[in-house]
Write an enzyme that holds these catalytic residues in place. Structure first.
Site, PDB file in Angstrom:
ATOM      1  CG  ASP A 318       0.968 -30.207 -10.046  1.00 13.15           C
ATOM      2  OD1 ASP A 318      -0.274 -30.322  -9.580  1.00 13.15           O
ATOM      3  OD2 ASP A 318       1.052 -30.882 -11.112  1.00 13.15           O
ATOM      4  CD  GLU A 371      -1.547 -32.822  -6.136  1.00  9.46           C
ATOM      5  OE1 GLU A 371      -2.097 -33.244  -6.710  1.00  9.46           O
ATOM      6  OE2 GLU A 371       0.083 -32.228  -7.044  1.00  9.46           O
TER       7      GLU A 371
END
Length: 640
Positions: A318, A371
């Site tokens: 993330d 990401e």
């Protein structure tokens, strides 16, 4: 340092080699001795507690075993000058709750802290750690792991179903347990034709509304759904249904709740010393000090923990941009340049390379996904070739451009044609995954169906058109739960998806059927996944028909024996006698049509074969003449 690829031992003691590698930042199994572990010392059974707090004056362990009283016998002893502390408590046992009372050596101020390495924690709002030594599970996924180790995911299908466990389904308004999910989730994903499930973070977090992205217990399984054994059983069941498991993982920052990692020893410890680097104002969290050896051990060992103990097949990392850039979400004057005067976080870059290098070396077949929202180069290039070493990167540019395009009135789409074609200009620069994730269906962004233009019929048609175009576009795929049966409201983490609409409305049932058929089509057609990252696998027929808002392209298999022709009509107009250049002479058959009646379309399908004629068109020597249905994707295949 123990080279461990199986579940943790019931007894493990810290050795000199462990200490050395830990402080050097090279221990990748720190969870084997950090935290609370069953031990037998001088013939006495108990628990050994170990933690890292370099600026602590003292640390006392309190819990159920001593009635939460600070006692001299339960004070930890420093075992290194660099901040390792440890104590053996004979009467502590599995299931006991506990905390650390940490006193800072400079201020004598003390704080109550959860164990950073705890394997289980109390359900919020309570915050104690729980001694968890009974974690053994008999796995039955050997065949899956053997296959995983041999799989090249670049030339295999990957169609990911992103899932938030707490809101996928509930039972009488309460969270489903991992065991309850095991009874329904694997079967649903298999029936729908997805190859992988991606779980949003499963580590402990205090705030439901953070979705798990502001964690406090990185090693603690999310207690909302049960225990460690339950999660292992769920993963095992998924593997036995040939479904891979990807986990969202958050190594960049952590929750600032006082019981967590923040100022663990009364001063910056897991976070950076400099406030400009430590404090993440946008998310109101603290950023990890990725240049500190013990912090790197904490994080890389955490990745290894989830992979080894839970047989996780991949980590979606993330907020990579927050790790890469010193000026991420910061104005001028709010950040300090690196030693070369740039905005790159050199420690973050080194950490990501080390993380991916370790996983590639030790975890055969496990993938990492970034990401990352900027144009940072070589994210999915191997470390040895100068890249960050990720296997894949989410294509945020494609997502933003195409969702903007599909929301436009078709009258104006001709003026924004580049939004639907530009992605192929840079597609081969990274190993991209096309992702329509949870972030796109919350916070006023609308549900996926409500991003589509038009009245209800056109919204449904637009969704089918868009998803079929996505399946044809090179790159692996990801979609967030709920879109497959057309949830009209935005995703709400506090309630289950609106499954009832599938039974109440034919249009929702038809769209769910469409997604299943589309996923099956993707899985069965080699041309759609074998050459996602090879120029051979894609060729435009016509990328420039902006006036009619029609795209046409070819997807090919590696041996060229399979060729699929995609025609995507982004207008509500039926085009008759449309001439299309094709690469080969012969007859072509419709193999997929998003306008099919069974999906809720108008039913304008090609029931018969179409024969090419020797007339030049779109740079080809052969052409076919077809009818293109409105707001639809048509897929043709050469059959002879």
């Amino acid at each position: 340092m123990k080279n461990k690829n199986s579940e943790q031992n019931t007894h493990y003691t810290i050795g000199e080699q462990d200490i050395h590698y830990f402080h050097e930042g090279k221990h990748i199994y720190a969870y084997e001795f950090m935290g609370a572990h069953k031990a037998c010392e001088e013939g006495i059974e108990g628990i050994r507690f170990t933690t890292w707090a370099p600026n602590a004056k003292s640390i006392c362990v309190i819990g159920d075993f001593n009635y939460w009283q600070v006692e001299d016998k339960n004070y930890m002893e420093p075992i290194t000058d660099a901040g390792l502390w440890s104590v053996f408590i004979p009467n502590a046992k599995n299931g006991d709750k506990y905390k650390f009372v940490v006193t800072n050596k400079d201020t004598s101020h003390y704080v109550y802290k959860s164990d950073p390495y705890a394997f289980f924690s109390e359900l919020r709002p309570n915050t104690a750690s729980i001694i968890t030594t009974e974690t053994q599970y008999t796995w039955s996924d050997d065949k899956w792991l053997e296959k995983r180790a041999k799989t090249n995911y670049y030339d295999n299908p990957m169609n990911v179903y992103e899932l938030h466990l707490a809101s996928w389904k509930t039972k009488n308004g309460k969270f489903l347990t991992y065991d309850e999910l095991s009874e329904t989730l694997p079967q649903y994903i298999k029936e729908m034709g997805y190859t992988h499930v991606e779980f949003m973070p499963l580590h402990e977090h205090p705030l439901d509304a953070s979705w798990g992205y502001q964690p406090t217990g990185f090693y603690s399984v999310n207690s909302r759904h049960g225990d460690i054994i339950g999660l292992k059983r769920l993963v095992d069941k998924l593997h036995n249904n040939d479904i891979g498991v990807i986990l969202d993982w958050v190594p960049g920052h952590f929750c600032k709740d006082q019981h967590g990692l923040i100022y663990f020893d009364g001063s910056p410890c897991y976070e950076y010393q400099e406030p400009t680097k430590a404090i993440n104002k946008g998310w109101e969290t603290h950023n990890f000090d990725l240049g500190r050896n013990e912090v790197k051990c904490f994080l890389i060992s955490n990745a290894m923990y989830w992979i080894n103990e839970f047989h996780i097949d991949g980590l979606r990392v993330d907020a990579v941009s927050n790790i890469l850039y010193l000026n991420y979400d910061r104005e001028d004057g709010q950040w300090i340049p690196n030693i070369y005067g740039g905005h790159e976080n050199l420690e973050g870059i080194a950490f990501l390379k080390e993380l991916n290098g370790v996983l590639k070396h030790t975890c055969k077949g496990v993938i990492t996904i970034a990401e990352e929202s900027s144009s940072w180069p070589d994210i999915s290039t191997p470390v040895e070739k100068g890249g960050l070493g990720f296997d894949f990167k989410w294509n945020m540019g494609w997502m933003n451009d195409t969702l903007r395009y599909i929301s436009l009135d078709p009258v104006y789409r001709k003026y924004h044609h580049n939004l639907i074609t530009f992605s192929m200009v840079y597609h081969y620069s990274e190993k991209f995954i096309l992702s329509i994730s949870h972030d796109e269906v919350v916070h006023g962004k609308k549900s996926l169906i409500n991003k589509m233009w038009g009245d209800l019929w056109n919204k449904y048609a637009g969704l089918r058109l868009y998803m079929s175009y996505m399946i044809g576009h090179p790159g692996k795929k990801l979609i967030f739960m709920g879109s497959e049966f057309v949830q009209f409201v935005e995703w709400r983490e506090y309630e289950q998806l609106q499954w009832q609409v599938v039974d109440q409305y034919e249009s929702h049932k038809q769209t769910l059927h469409f997604f299943k058929k589309l996923n099956d089509f993707y899985h069965n057609e080699t041309a759609l996944w074998q050459c996602d990252y090879d120029h051979h696998g894609f060729r435009w027929i016509d990328a420039n028909n902006s006036q009619q808002s029609i795209l046409s392209f070819i997807r090919s298999s590696k041996d060229n024996k399979q060729k699929l022709i995609f025609i995507c009509n982004f207008t509500p107009v039926t085009y008759y006698d449309y001439h299309l250049g094709v690469p080969d002479a012969g007859s072509y058959k419709e193999v997929f049509n998003s306008d099919n009646l069974e999906f809720g379309g108008s039913g304008q399908v090609m029931a018969t074969e179409i024969f090419s004629s020797p007339q030049s068109s779109h740079g080809f020597e052969q052409r076919i003449t077809i009818k293109i249905p409105p707001m639809a994707t048509l897929v043709l295949k050469l059959i002879k």
